[in-house]
Design a protein around this motif. Structure first.
Motif, PDB file in Angstrom:
ATOM      1  N   ARG A 118      15.530  57.681  27.362  1.00 17.23           N
ATOM      2  CA  ARG A 118      15.395  56.482  28.192  1.00 17.23           C
ATOM      3  C   ARG A 118      14.756  55.340  27.406  1.00 17.23           C
ATOM      4  O   ARG A 118      15.183  54.187  27.512  1.00 17.23           O
ATOM      5  CB  ARG A 118      14.544  56.777  29.440  1.00 17.23           C
ATOM      6  CG  ARG A 118      15.372  57.140  30.655  1.00 17.23           C
ATOM      7  CD  ARG A 118      14.670  56.791  31.956  1.00 17.23           C
ATOM      8  NE  ARG A 118      13.259  57.170  31.958  1.00 17.23           N
ATOM      9  CZ  ARG A 118      12.807  58.376  32.316  1.00 17.23           C
ATOM     10  NH1 ARG A 118      13.636  59.324  32.681  1.00 17.23           N
ATOM     11  NH2 ARG A 118      11.509  58.648  32.307  1.00 17.23           N
ATOM     12  N   THR A 119      13.725  55.682  26.634  1.00 14.15           N
ATOM     13  CA  THR A 119      13.028  54.655  25.858  1.00 14.15           C
ATOM     14  C   THR A 119      13.980  54.008  24.865  1.00 14.15           C
ATOM     15  O   THR A 119      14.037  52.781  24.745  1.00 14.15           O
ATOM     16  CB  THR A 119      11.836  55.281  25.094  1.00 14.15           C
ATOM     17  OG1 THR A 119      11.009  55.971  26.041  1.00 14.15           O
ATOM     18  CG2 THR A 119      11.016  54.221  24.387  1.00 14.15           C
ATOM     19  N   ILE A 120      14.739  54.843  24.158  1.00 12.22           N
ATOM     20  CA  ILE A 120      15.666  54.303  23.159  1.00 12.22           C
ATOM     21  C   ILE A 120      16.772  53.502  23.838  1.00 12.22           C
ATOM     22  O   ILE A 120      17.122  52.410  23.402  1.00 12.22           O
ATOM     23  CB  ILE A 120      16.215  55.430  22.256  1.00 12.22           C
ATOM     24  CG1 ILE A 120      15.088  55.875  21.315  1.00 12.22           C
ATOM     25  CG2 ILE A 120      17.431  54.961  21.465  1.00 12.22           C
ATOM     26  CD1 ILE A 120      15.423  56.988  20.378  1.00 12.22           C
ATOM     27  N   GLN A 121      17.266  54.037  24.945  1.00 11.57           N
ATOM     28  CA  GLN A 121      18.316  53.334  25.696  1.00 11.57           C
ATOM     29  C   GLN A 121      17.847  51.932  26.090  1.00 11.57           C
ATOM     30  O   GLN A 121      18.577  50.957  25.959  1.00 11.57           O
ATOM     31  CB  GLN A 121      18.609  54.133  26.962  1.00 11.57           C
ATOM     32  CG  GLN A 121      20.051  54.100  27.377  1.00 11.57           C
ATOM     33  CD  GLN A 121      20.273  55.078  28.537  1.00 11.57           C
ATOM     34  OE1 GLN A 121      19.358  55.774  28.985  1.00 11.57           O
ATOM     35  NE2 GLN A 121      21.489  55.132  29.021  1.00 11.57           N
ATOM     36  N   GLU A 122      16.612  51.874  26.551  1.00 11.92           N
ATOM     37  CA  GLU A 122      16.062  50.602  27.020  1.00 11.92           C
ATOM     38  C   GLU A 122      15.856  49.631  25.859  1.00 11.92           C
ATOM     39  O   GLU A 122      16.050  48.432  25.997  1.00 11.92           O
ATOM     40  CB  GLU A 122      14.708  50.884  27.691  1.00 11.92           C
ATOM     41  CG  GLU A 122      14.187  49.750  28.522  1.00 11.92           C
ATOM     42  CD  GLU A 122      12.843  50.129  29.146  1.00 11.92           C
ATOM     43  OE1 GLU A 122      11.927  49.276  29.110  1.00 11.92           O
ATOM     44  OE2 GLU A 122      12.705  51.265  29.639  1.00 11.92           O
ATOM     45  N   ALA A 123      15.456  50.149  24.700  1.00  7.52           N
ATOM     46  CA  ALA A 123      15.059  49.279  23.589  1.00  7.52           C
ATOM     47  C   ALA A 123      16.207  48.958  22.639  1.00  7.52           C
ATOM     48  O   ALA A 123      16.256  47.875  22.064  1.00  7.52           O
ATOM     49  CB  ALA A 123      13.931  49.940  22.805  1.00  7.52           C
ATOM     50  N   ASP A 124      17.127  49.906  22.477  1.00  8.30           N
ATOM     51  CA  ASP A 124      18.143  49.803  21.432  1.00  8.30           C
ATOM     52  C   ASP A 124      19.180  48.747  21.775  1.00  8.30           C
ATOM     53  O   ASP A 124      19.955  48.909  22.708  1.00  8.30           O
ATOM     54  CB  ASP A 124      18.825  51.171  21.266  1.00  8.30           C
ATOM     55  CG  ASP A 124      19.886  51.153  20.189  1.00  8.30           C
ATOM     56  OD1 ASP A 124      19.788  50.296  19.290  1.00  8.30           O
ATOM     57  OD2 ASP A 124      20.786  52.000  20.242  1.00  8.30           O
ATOM     58  N   GLN A 125      19.189  47.657  21.009  1.00  9.66           N
ATOM     59  CA  GLN A 125      20.137  46.591  21.317  1.00  9.66           C
ATOM     60  C   GLN A 125      21.362  46.604  20.410  1.00  9.66           C
ATOM     61  O   GLN A 125      22.404  46.099  20.778  1.00  9.66           O
ATOM     62  CB  GLN A 125      19.432  45.236  21.233  1.00  9.66           C
ATOM     63  CG  GLN A 125      18.371  45.108  22.318  1.00  9.66           C
ATOM     64  CD  GLN A 125      17.529  43.866  22.161  1.00  9.66           C
ATOM     65  OE1 GLN A 125      17.191  43.460  21.053  1.00  9.66           O
ATOM     66  NE2 GLN A 125      17.165  43.257  23.268  1.00  9.66           N
ATOM     67  N   ASP A 126      21.240  47.193  19.227  1.00  9.24           N
ATOM     68  CA  ASP A 126      22.390  47.170  18.314  1.00  9.24           C
ATOM     69  C   ASP A 126      23.174  48.483  18.300  1.00  9.24           C
ATOM     70  O   ASP A 126      24.089  48.659  17.504  1.00  9.24           O
ATOM     71  CB  ASP A 126      21.959  46.777  16.887  1.00  9.24           C
ATOM     72  CG  ASP A 126      20.931  47.745  16.311  1.00  9.24           C
ATOM     73  OD1 ASP A 126      20.684  48.808  16.929  1.00  9.24           O
ATOM     74  OD2 ASP A 126      20.376  47.439  15.245  1.00  9.24           O
ATOM     75  N   GLY A 127      22.777  49.408  19.195  1.00 10.86           N
ATOM     76  CA  GLY A 127      23.571  50.618  19.361  1.00 10.86           C
ATOM     77  C   GLY A 127      23.452  51.628  18.229  1.00 10.86           C
ATOM     78  O   GLY A 127      24.308  52.493  18.064  1.00 10.86           O
ATOM     79  N   ASP A 128      22.375  51.577  17.444  1.00 10.49           N
ATOM     80  CA  ASP A 128      22.240  52.567  16.366  1.00 10.49           C
ATOM     81  C   ASP A 128      21.378  53.751  16.780  1.00 10.49           C
ATOM     82  O   ASP A 128      20.994  54.575  15.953  1.00 10.49           O
ATOM     83  CB  ASP A 128      21.678  51.918  15.085  1.00 10.49           C
ATOM     84  CG  ASP A 128      20.239  51.433  15.271  1.00 10.49           C
ATOM     85  OD1 ASP A 128      19.737  51.425  16.422  1.00 10.49           O
ATOM     86  OD2 ASP A 128      19.621  51.063  14.249  1.00 10.49           O
ATOM     87  N   SER A 129      21.055  53.838  18.080  1.00 15.16           N
ATOM     88  CA  SER A 129      20.251  54.942  18.629  1.00 15.16           C
ATOM     89  C   SER A 129      18.876  55.077  17.998  1.00 15.16           C
ATOM     90  O   SER A 129      18.311  56.160  17.949  1.00 15.16           O
ATOM     91  CB  SER A 129      20.987  56.286  18.488  1.00 15.16           C
ATOM     92  OG  SER A 129      22.227  56.197  19.124  1.00 15.16           O
ATOM     93  N   ALA A 130      18.357  53.974  17.512  1.00  9.18           N
ATOM     94  CA  ALA A 130      16.999  53.951  16.978  1.00  9.18           C
ATOM     95  C   ALA A 130      16.371  52.622  17.383  1.00  9.18           C
ATOM     96  O   ALA A 130      17.064  51.729  17.860  1.00  9.18           O
ATOM     97  CB  ALA A 130      17.010  54.101  15.455  1.00  9.18           C
ATOM     98  N   ILE A 131      15.063  52.508  17.202  1.00 12.55           N
ATOM     99  CA  ILE A 131      14.371  51.282  17.591  1.00 12.55           C
ATOM    100  C   ILE A 131      13.883  50.571  16.329  1.00 12.55           C
ATOM    101  O   ILE A 131      13.066  51.106  15.588  1.00 12.55           O
ATOM    102  CB  ILE A 131      13.170  51.594  18.518  1.00 12.55           C
ATOM    103  CG1 ILE A 131      13.641  52.368  19.754  1.00 12.55           C
ATOM    104  CG2 ILE A 131      12.460  50.312  18.927  1.00 12.55           C
ATOM    105  CD1 ILE A 131      12.511  52.907  20.619  1.00 12.55           C
ATOM    106  N   SER A 132      14.407  49.368  16.111  1.00 15.00           N
ATOM    107  CA  SER A 132      13.953  48.567  14.971  1.00 15.00           C
ATOM    108  C   SER A 132      12.676  47.837  15.381  1.00 15.00           C
ATOM    109  O   SER A 132      12.323  47.801  16.565  1.00 15.00           O
ATOM    110  CB  SER A 132      15.018  47.540  14.594  1.00 15.00           C
ATOM    111  OG  SER A 132      15.125  46.588  15.647  1.00 15.00           O
ATOM    112  N   PHE A 133      12.015  47.225  14.409  1.00 10.50           N
ATOM    113  CA  PHE A 133      10.789  46.490  14.754  1.00 10.50           C
ATOM    114  C   PHE A 133      11.094  45.361  15.742  1.00 10.50           C
ATOM    115  O   PHE A 133      10.366  45.163  16.708  1.00 10.50           O
ATOM    116  CB  PHE A 133      10.090  45.949  13.504  1.00 10.50           C
ATOM    117  CG  PHE A 133       8.815  45.215  13.835  1.00 10.50           C
ATOM    118  CD1 PHE A 133       7.781  45.857  14.511  1.00 10.50           C
ATOM    119  CD2 PHE A 133       8.652  43.885  13.488  1.00 10.50           C
ATOM    120  CE1 PHE A 133       6.603  45.184  14.842  1.00 10.50           C
ATOM    121  CE2 PHE A 133       7.475  43.199  13.817  1.00 10.50           C
ATOM    122  CZ  PHE A 133       6.450  43.847  14.488  1.00 10.50           C
ATOM    123  N   ALA A 134      12.202  44.650  15.518  1.00 12.46           N
ATOM    124  CA  ALA A 134      12.557  43.544  16.421  1.00 12.46           C
ATOM    125  C   ALA A 134      12.766  44.063  17.847  1.00 12.46           C
ATOM    126  O   ALA A 134      12.344  43.433  18.824  1.00 12.46           O
ATOM    127  CB  ALA A 134      13.816  42.842  15.921  1.00 12.46           C
TER     128      ALA A 134
END
Length: 155
Positions: A118-134
């Protein structure tokens, strides 16, 4: 230590860090890569991230270097606690490891997994299934980082 430096053991004797589930990650942040001692300057540099931002600092010279306790530097410090392999992304695996440190054994792997997803889904904007600093910054836009990441020192 007697030689004017601190070791990891010195930090581990601090009760608040000893009981903090992310204590080891926070302690690591004080030590330069591959070092097991930190001198006073290094210690103060890391601590500076937690200094509250005073009202009179908000109007300081905008062109100067950003202070270590600025919002974005505080967020980057927090981000690095999660980015275990230092690749500037928080993967699902890393998120799970840190969540596991934070909650201990009271939560099943399935529950943790769905929190991570859920956290990644909410944060991930570029669809790489990870959270970048931005992306990390974006998610925490509404969080009062200043309140959560400040240590009030006695004057």
């Amino acid at each position: 230590g007697e030689n004017g430096t601190l070791s990891r053991e010195d930090f581990q004797r601090i009760p608040e860090l000893a009981i903090n589930p992310l204590g080891d990650r926070i302690i690591n942040a004080f030590f330069p890569e591959g070092e097991d001692q930190v001198n006073f300057r290094g210690f103060m540099r890391t601590l500076a991230h937690f200094r509250p931002i005073e009202d009179n600092e908000k109007s300081k010279d905008q062109n100067g270097p950003e202070p270590l306790n600025s919002r974005s530097n505080k967020l980057y410090f927090a981000f690095r606690l999660y980015d275990l392999d230092k690749d500037d992304k928080i993967s699902r695996e890393e998120l799970l490891q840190v969540l596991r440190m934070m909650v201990g054994v009271n939560i099943s792997d399935e529950q943790l997994g769905s929190i991570a997803d859920r956290t990644i889904q909410e944060a991930d904007q570029d669809g790489d299934s990870a959270i970048s600093f931005a992306e990390f910054v974006k998610v925490l836009e509404k969080v009062d980082v200043e309140q959560k990441m400040s240590i009030r020192f006695l004057h």
